[in-house]
Write an enzyme that holds these catalytic residues in place. Structure first.
Site, PDB file in Angstrom:
ATOM      1  N   TYR A  15       0.789  -0.970   0.173  1.00  0.00           N
ATOM      2  CA  TYR A  15      -0.211   0.460   0.460  1.00  0.00           C
ATOM      3  C   TYR A  15       0.790   1.788  -0.099  1.00  0.00           C
ATOM      4  CZ  TYR A  15      -4.647  -2.438   0.820  1.00  0.00           C
ATOM      5  OH  TYR A  15      -5.758  -2.489   0.087  1.00  0.00           O
ATOM      6  N   ARG A 154       3.251   9.628   6.315  1.00  0.00           N
ATOM      7  CA  ARG A 154       2.017   9.780   6.469  1.00  0.00           C
ATOM      8  C   ARG A 154       1.105   9.574   5.444  1.00  0.00           C
ATOM      9  NH1 ARG A 154       4.482  14.910   8.804  1.00  0.00           N
ATOM     10  NH2 ARG A 154       4.852  14.259  10.746  1.00  0.00           N
ATOM     11  N   LYS A 206       6.388   9.200  14.178  1.00  0.00           N
ATOM     12  CA  LYS A 206       5.058   8.586  13.707  1.00  0.00           C
ATOM     13  C   LYS A 206       4.265   6.833  14.828  1.00  0.00           C
ATOM     14  CE  LYS A 206       3.594   5.589   9.897  1.00  0.00           C
ATOM     15  NZ  LYS A 206       2.247   6.302   9.164  1.00  0.00           N
ATOM     16  N   ARG A 246     -12.602  26.329  22.488  1.00  0.00           N
ATOM     17  CA  ARG A 246     -11.392  24.866  22.352  1.00  0.00           C
ATOM     18  C   ARG A 246     -11.288  23.749  22.401  1.00  0.00           C
ATOM     19  NH1 ARG A 246     -10.652  29.745  24.313  1.00  0.00           N
ATOM     20  NH2 ARG A 246     -11.914  29.241  25.918  1.00  0.00           N
ATOM     21  N   CYS A 260      -2.466   1.351  11.147  1.00  0.00           N
ATOM     22  CA  CYS A 260      -1.637   2.396  12.005  1.00  0.00           C
ATOM     23  C   CYS A 260      -2.207   2.516  12.980  1.00  0.00           C
ATOM     24  CB  CYS A 260      -1.590   3.806  10.789  1.00  0.00           C
ATOM     25  SG  CYS A 260      -0.390   3.849   9.012  1.00  0.00           S
ATOM     26  N   ARG A 329      -8.275  -4.206   6.583  1.00  0.00           N
ATOM     27  CA  ARG A 329      -7.465  -4.853   7.486  1.00  0.00           C
ATOM     28  C   ARG A 329      -7.075  -3.586   9.088  1.00  0.00           C
ATOM     29  NH1 ARG A 329      -1.580  -2.624   4.699  1.00  0.00           N
ATOM     30  NH2 ARG A 329      -3.281  -0.921   4.077  1.00  0.00           N
TER      31      ARG A 329
END
Length: 405
Positions: A15, A154, A206, A246, A260, A329
């Site tokens: 990928y 990323r 990461k 905020r 991820c 996945r």
């Protein structure tokens, strides 16, 4: 180096590896892609692709046709070697860097002075230094002559070809000259800013980016559990809370998936279990949310039987790990579907995933037909198709992903 040799060897054509190889080849740099799967190699050499990603097919077809991209099952000599292989888990969610080591071993005989070696695979902290030690222990004559760096991707599936070019990158070498050499390499293909650091910080960066997302999603998922008990609409609540200048609460779902966000926090937790209390708990909450959703389906099924004296027909809407992609996945929706089907007792199930044509385990149904036939409709992924449905009020809807929020 022989004249015909490529400038770049890319180990891993999945990928991330294949889009990166295609991008580099688009810039008229010769790339030799390596994958252990012969059918992947054959597909690429035919100018076709084995994964779904917009614009990738054109990029690969052109790169192969113009002679800048070639695939094989073994590496060849080059100037730059990129390691873009999976880093799966061993038992107890411990990261396994054996694929990175195997890829490095494969290029050991080819390495020469002044070569650039970059790991892009998501890796535990210290992996780049480990591979440096491994390389120099096997090839001591090369000690301190290679440029060794870590540069994580990323990118967002579905927008990879754009984001590879335009997103900023964090690049960390084992020393300053390695960082500079890696920056000079990426500068040829990337328009985003390139941020210098050291290898350990780049590795951690990461992991932290995805752990941060996981923790924030866990907060939203925890709210959804509390709101269910408190009889409060969690979608309304979050929308109102986010009116605060905020506050920016994310949206809950049926868990967290993908290669991820559902995986990377474990790389930190495995090495620093006592220090990573919030990160570890977020993983637990997001995994529990999937189990909770499956239990909710089971309860709805039993309530229907008691009320109507018959088994319900149930539609399970979505299998992908996020909306509008075909990637399954680490998908919580897939886990929930399996869990629900394990408890099946002669009900009819309609499994829906509009982004794939077929599945090895599940028989798929068209989303309109499933919604029409089912008594209970379970939304696990907020695919855009589902938002167009008009659901009659007599059907039971379990909306775990905010399709109709």
């Amino acid at each position: 180096m022989a004249k015909n040799n490529p400038e770049v060897v890319m180990i891993g054509l999945g990928y991330i590896g294949l889009p990166t190889a295609a991008l580099i080849a688009q810039n008229k740099t010769h790339v030799h892609g390596v994958d252990i799967n012969q059918s992947v190699v054959d597909t690429i050499n035919a100018g076709k692709i084995h994964i779904v990603e917009p614009e990738l097919d054109t990029a690969v077809a052109n790169a192969v046709k113009n002679g800048f991209l070639k695939a094989a099952t073994t590496p060849v000599e080059a100037n730059t070697y990129l390691i873009v292989v999976p880093t799966p888990f061993k038992a107890k969610n411990e990261p396994d860097i054996s694929f990175v080591q195997a890829a490095t071993r494969a290029i050991l005989p080819l390495l020469k002075e002044d070569d650039l070696y970059i790991i892009e695979s998501t890796s535990p902290i210290g992996t780049t230094e480990k591979m440096m030690d491994f390389i120099y222990s096997e090839r001591p004559e090369l000690k301190d002559t290679l440029h060794i760096a870590y540069c994580p991707e990323r990118v967002l599936p579905g927008n990879v070809m754009y984001e590879l070019v335009h997103n900023d990158r964090v690049i960390g070498g084992v020393d300053e000259k390695s960082t500079e050499k890696a920056i000079a390499f990426y500068r040829q293909f990337i328009k985003g800013d390139l941020h210098k650091t050291n290898a350990r910080t780049a590795e951690m960066c990461k992991l932290v980016e995805n752990s941060s997302r996981d923790v924030q999603i866990a907060f939203a998922n925890e709210l959804s559990l509390i709101c269910d008990k408190a009889d409060i609409n969690v979608w309304d609540l979050i929308e109102l809370a986010n009116k605060h200048p905020r506050v920016n609460i994310l949206q809950p779902g049926c868990g967290v998936g993908g290669h991820c966000i559902a995986v990377d926090p474990y790389f930190i937790v495995a090495e620093y279990p006592m220090e990573s209390q919030i990160i570890g708990k977020a993983r637990e909450i997001n995994n529990y949310k999937s189990f909770w959703c499956a239990e909710k389906v089971q309860t709805a099924k039993l309530e229907f039987e008691l009320k109507h004296s018959r088994k319900p027909d149930i539609a399970i809407m979505g299998l992908a790990f996020k909306p509008d992609i075909d990637d399954l996945r680490e998908s919580p929706a897939k886990y929930i579907t399996q869990k629900v089907l394990q408890n099946a007792n002669n009900e009819e199930y309609f499994i829906v995933e509009p982004n794939i044509n077929s599945h090895k385990v599940f028989k798929l149904t068209d989303y309109k037909e499933a919604a029409k036939k089912a008594d209970i409709i379970v939304f696990l992924v907020a695919h855009k198709e589902f938002k167009t449905l008009n659901i009659p009020s007599d059907k039971k809807v379990l909306d775990f992903c905010g399709v109709f929020k």
